[in-house]
Design a protein around this motif. Structure first.
Motif, short mmCIF file in Angstrom:
data_model
loop_
_atom_site.label_atom_id
_atom_site.label_comp_id
_atom_site.label_asym_id
_atom_site.label_seq_id
_atom_site.Cartn_x
_atom_site.Cartn_y
_atom_site.Cartn_z
N MET A 178 -42.13 -0.79 -9.27
CA MET A 178 -42.87 -0.77 -8.01
C MET A 178 -42.36 -1.79 -7.00
N GLY A 179 -41.52 -2.69 -7.43
CA GLY A 179 -41.10 -3.80 -6.57
C GLY A 179 -40.09 -3.41 -5.52
N ASN A 180 -39.76 -4.37 -4.66
CA ASN A 180 -38.69 -4.17 -3.69
C ASN A 180 -37.36 -4.61 -4.31
N ASP A 181 -36.28 -4.39 -3.59
CA ASP A 181 -34.96 -4.67 -4.16
C ASP A 181 -34.77 -6.15 -4.47
N GLU A 182 -35.31 -7.02 -3.63
CA GLU A 182 -35.18 -8.45 -3.88
C GLU A 182 -35.89 -8.84 -5.18
N GLU A 183 -37.05 -8.28 -5.41
CA GLU A 183 -37.78 -8.56 -6.65
C GLU A 183 -37.04 -8.02 -7.86
N ARG A 184 -36.45 -6.85 -7.72
CA ARG A 184 -35.69 -6.27 -8.82
C ARG A 184 -34.45 -7.10 -9.13
#
Length: 329
Positions: free
Chosen positions: A205-211
C-alpha cells in the motif's frame, strides 16, 4: 562442535527441493521414475532469438537430469535465512532467528539476454506476455526483474489471495468497483494482522519512497568458487538505497485473461562503476555458482517484528550461452 555445526549448516544450505508451485506442471515426487519435470520448450537449451509472440524458453525446475542439474531453479528451505526476531529493536546486541515459511511461493525464474534489437527491459509484464514460458499473469504474480547491462534475471512469485486487497489499495478503478472495502478500512485492518503480514501489507500500500526503504535483498552463494561464496554470505541490503528501483502495479485484465501483477524493476544498469564491474562478474560466474536470491520486507518498527521472508529463488549454475534473447516489440 563448531566443525559439526559448520558441516550441518553446509548440508542444510545445499539441500535442493522441487517446488509444488511451478506454473507449468505438478511437482510430483522427486524419486519418481524419471526424476525430472516435463516442461515443453523450457529446457533452456534453445538459444535461437524469439519473436515477440512466441513464448520464451523459461528455466526448468530442479532437478534437471538433461543439464546435470544446471541451468534450472528451485526454492530453498526458508529456515536457511536468519531474520530479525521480535526483540531485535530492543536488544543491545540484536539477535536473529530462522525465518518462517515464505509469504509468496516461487513459481519460476528466467535469464534473458538483451542486445541492440531487444525491446524495453522494464515493465516486462506489460510488454511481454511470452515470459515465464508464456504463463506470466496466469495467476496474481509478483515479479522481481534485475535489469543488468547484458540481460535480465527475473524471479516470479504467486501473490496469495489474502494480500490482493492491499495490492489494489492505490488503484482508484479497482476501489470504485469493489465490494465496499475502501482503502481507509484496509489501513484500519492492518492493525489486526500478524507482524510479517502487516509489513507486507504496508509495502504493497505504500509509496515508492516507503518501498525503497524496506525491500531487502538477501543473497547467498550456496555453491561455487570460494571467492564468490566469501563475498555473498547472506548480508541483507536495502536494495532501493543501492539501485534505482521502479514499482508498477498492473490491474486484472479479464479481456486478455491476465491476472493482476506487481513488478519491481531493479536498475543494475544505472549503478556506479563498482556496481557495473560486479554485474559483469556476475555474468562471468553464473555458470559456476548456485545462488539464493532472497527478499524480505524489513521490520522497522516493533509491530512488524519478527520478520518473515517474502520469497526466494535458487538459481543453479545458470549458463548465459543457453539463454534466449529478449525480442523487439
Amino acid at each position: 562442535n563448531n566443525n559439526n555445526n559448520n558441516n550441518n549448516n553446509n548440508d542444510i544450505n545445499q539441500t535442493h527441493f522441487r517446488c509444488d508451485s511451478d506454473p507449468l506442471d505438478a511437482a510430483g515426487d522427486d524419486r519418481s521414475e524419471h526424476g525430472t519435470a516435463t516442461i515443453p520448450n523450457s529446457t533452456g537449451l534453445d538459444i535461437r532469438p524469439s519473436t515477440s509472440m512466441v513464448p520464451l524458453p523459461t528455466l526448468p525446475r530442479y532437478p534437471m537430469a538433461e543439464t546435470q542439474n544446471r541451468n534450472c531453479w528451485s526454492e530453498p528451505p526458508h529456515a536457511n535465512f536468519n531474520i530479525r526476531d521480535e526483540n531485535y529493536l530492543r536488544e543491545k546486541r540484536p539477535s536473529k532467528t530462522p525465518s518462517g515459511p515464505y509469504l509468496f511461493r516461487a513459481i519460476g525464474a528466467d535469464l534473458i539476454l538483451t542486445n541492440a534489437n531487444s525491446g524495453p527491459t522494464t515493465s516486462i509484464a506489460a510488454n511481454y506476455s511470452t515470459i515465464l514460458g508464456g504463463q506470466v499473469r496466469s495467476a496474481p504474480t509478483f515479479i522481481i526483474n534485475f535489469v543488468c547491462p547484458w540481460g535480465l534475471i527475473v524471479n516470479y512469485y504467486k501473490i496469495p489471495e489474502f494480500y490482493l486487497p492491499y495490492l489494489r489499495a492505490n488503484d482508484d478503478e479497482a476501489n470504485a468497483n469493489d465490494d465496499g472495502a475502501r482503502p481507509e478500512s484496509l489501513y484500519a485492518s492492518v492493525k489486526r494482522l500478524e507482524p510479517h503480514e502487516r509489513a507486507m501489507a504496508r509495502f504493497l500500500m505504500g509509496n515508492d519512497e516507503e518501498r525503497d526503504s524496506t525491500l531487502k535483498l538477501v543473497p547467498i552463494a550456496v555453491e561455487g568458487p570460494l571467492v564468490v561464496r566469501r563475498m555473498v554470505q547472506g548480508k541483507p541490503a536495502i536494495i532501493g538505497k543501492r539501485l534505482p528501483t521502479k514499482y508498477t502495479y498492473y490491474p486484472k485484465d479479464a479481456s486478455r485473461g491476465f491476472a493482476e501483477c506487481f513488478e519491481v524493476d531493479l536498475m543494475v544498469t544505472e549503478t556506479d562503476a563498482v556496481g557495473r564491474t560486479a554485474c559483469n562478474m556476475t555474468r562471468r560466474y553464473t555458470s559456476s555458482v548456485t545462488v539464493d536470491l532472497g527478499f524480505v520486507i524489513e521490520g522497522s518498527t516493533e509491530d512488524e517484528l519478527p520478520e518473515q521472508m517474502l520469497g526466494c529463488v535458487r538459481l543453479h549454475r545458470i549458463d548465459a550461452l543457453m539463454a534466449p534473447t529478449l525480442p523487439g516489440i
